[in-house]
Design an enzyme around this catalytic site. Structure first.
Site, PDB file in Angstrom:
ATOM      1  CG  ASP A  71      -0.250  -0.402   2.520  1.00 49.66           C
ATOM      2  OD1 ASP A  71       0.994  -0.360   2.577  1.00 49.66           O
ATOM      3  OD2 ASP A  71      -0.948  -0.767   3.478  1.00 49.66           O
ATOM      4  CG  ASN A 140      -8.365  -1.803  12.500  1.00 54.01           C
ATOM      5  OD1 ASN A 140      -7.430  -2.402  11.982  1.00 54.01           O
ATOM      6  ND2 ASN A 140      -8.889  -0.702  11.968  1.00 54.01           N
ATOM      7  CG  HIS A 142      -5.496  -2.370   9.142  1.00 55.60           C
ATOM      8  ND1 HIS A 142      -5.612  -1.162   9.794  1.00 55.60           N
ATOM      9  CD2 HIS A 142      -4.176  -2.520   8.935  1.00 55.60           C
ATOM     10  CE1 HIS A 142      -4.416  -0.629   9.954  1.00 55.60           C
ATOM     11  NE2 HIS A 142      -3.533  -1.429   9.450  1.00 55.60           N
ATOM     12  CD  GLU A 147      -8.482   0.881   8.331  1.00 55.50           C
ATOM     13  OE1 GLU A 147      -8.373  -0.089   9.098  1.00 55.50           O
ATOM     14  OE2 GLU A 147      -7.902   1.967   8.527  1.00 55.50           O
TER      15      GLU A 147
HETATM   16  C1  GLP Z   1      -0.240   0.173   8.764  1.00 58.19           C
HETATM   17  C2  GLP Z   1       0.024  -0.530   7.429  1.00 58.19           C
HETATM   18  C3  GLP Z   1      -0.148  -2.012   7.555  1.00 58.19           C
HETATM   19  C4  GLP Z   1       0.570  -2.484   8.789  1.00 58.19           C
HETATM   20  C5  GLP Z   1      -0.131  -1.982  10.005  1.00 58.19           C
HETATM   21  C6  GLP Z   1       0.570  -2.309  11.310  1.00 58.19           C
HETATM   22  O1  GLP Z   1      -1.388   0.956   8.790  1.00 58.19           O
HETATM   23  N1  GLP Z   1      -0.737  -0.063   6.318  1.00 58.19           N
HETATM   24  O2  GLP Z   1       0.318  -2.660   6.384  1.00 58.19           O
HETATM   25  O3  GLP Z   1       0.588  -3.896   8.823  1.00 58.19           O
HETATM   26  O4  GLP Z   1      -0.428  -0.612   9.927  1.00 58.19           O
HETATM   27  O5  GLP Z   1       1.677  -1.495  11.505  1.00 58.19           O
HETATM   28  P1  GLP Z   1       2.723  -1.639  12.663  1.00 58.19           P
HETATM   29  O6  GLP Z   1       3.623  -2.774  12.287  1.00 58.19           O
HETATM   30  O7  GLP Z   1       3.448  -0.335  12.686  1.00 58.19           O
HETATM   31  O8  GLP Z   1       1.970  -1.922  13.908  1.00 58.19           O
END
Ligand code: GLP
Length: 247
Positions: A71, A140, A142, A147
């Site tokens: 993304d 959450n 995702h 989402e």
């Molecule tokens: C972000 C990314 C995700 C990621 C998630 C968790 O919003 N778009 O791809 O897996 O949040 O991130 P983190 O590893 O910083 O907890």
């Protein structure tokens, strides 16, 4: 139901990174022209550091590897220090011998998002699909920026971020203030991710415990996007004890 998800519980975040790096280095050693999927966020940072170490000290080569990222924030240029393109350059691409032209990250400044997303899907298909996609998970549930509520067959598209995700990404690790976080992103879909031949999802820390428990043991539901991986034929969750504490 746990479905087909394989679970590896490690002592700590450091071991999660080492195990994840081992899975990717094994694939790349076996298939130098592998197509890999990559993720951003705090969780995979140590995995990328370990892969960079393996490149430097053990000769692991990414010269023939192609990568696709999950993304990108909508509206951010790849040179913006909070863009995911920038994250990938600084955490991995600049530290290994992957060819920049073989690294694909959605363009957050594309003039026509639908065209950008369709071209991204076609590029993945033209490369023969993704062998192994690294994933993180939001608090959450995702995956990428899919989402809760995202359909199981969703494709790459422009999406809105939830307030929870905006807050999670502006807690001092990334954006300083929630007002700086883009409200939208380009994200591969759950359908896109599910088409990868292999999936490795990483989670560390107690903040992820509820999401991991719901994804692994809860119902197969768009309310918890990661639960939509339960029927994938080759999906492994590598988590630390804290993230596994509610299983
Ligand atoms: C972000 C990314 C995700 C990621 C998630 C968790 O919003 N778009 O791809 O897996 O949040 O991130 P983190 O590893 O910083 O907890």
């Amino acid at each position: 139901m746990a479905g087909n998800i394989k679970l590896m519980v490690c002592d700590n975040a450091d071991s999660v990174a080492k195990e994840a790096a081992k899975v990717f280095s094994a694939l790349i050693s076996d298939r130098p022209e592998a197509v890999i999927g990559l993720a951003t966020g705090s969780t995979p940072e140590n995995t990328y550091a370990e892969l960079a170490r393996m490149h430097k000290e053990e000769g692991l080569s990414f010269a023939k590897v192609t990568s696709f990222n999950l993304d990108e924030y909508w509206g951010l240029d790849g040179d913006h220090d909070q863009s995911y393109r920038y994250f990938m350059r600084t955490n991995l691409f600049d530290k290994v011998d992957i060819r920049p032209w073989n690294t694909f990250v959605l363009n957050g400044k594309a003039q026509f998002p639908a065209i950008e997303c369709e071209a991204y899907e076609q590029k993945i298909v033209s490369m023969g699909g993704v062998d192994l996609w690294l994933l993180g998970i939001g608090g959450n549930g995702h995956i990428a920026f899919n989402e809760p509520g995202s359909p199981v067959d969703s494709r790459t598209r422009l999406v809105s971020l939830t307030q929870e995700t905006i807050d999670a990404n502006s807690d001092g690790r990334f954006f300083k203030d929630a007002s700086e976080v883009p409200r939208c992103a380009l994200s591969t879909g759950i359908g896109t991710i599910r088409e990868a031949r292999g999936l490795v999802l990483l989670a560390t820390g107690a903040k992820k415990a509820d999401a991991i428990a719901a994804a692994v043991n809860g119902p197969f539901t768009p309310d918890v996007p990661a639960s939509l991986l339960q029927d994938h034929p080759d999906c492994t969750f590598i988590v630390d004890k804290d993230a596994a504490s509610k299983l």
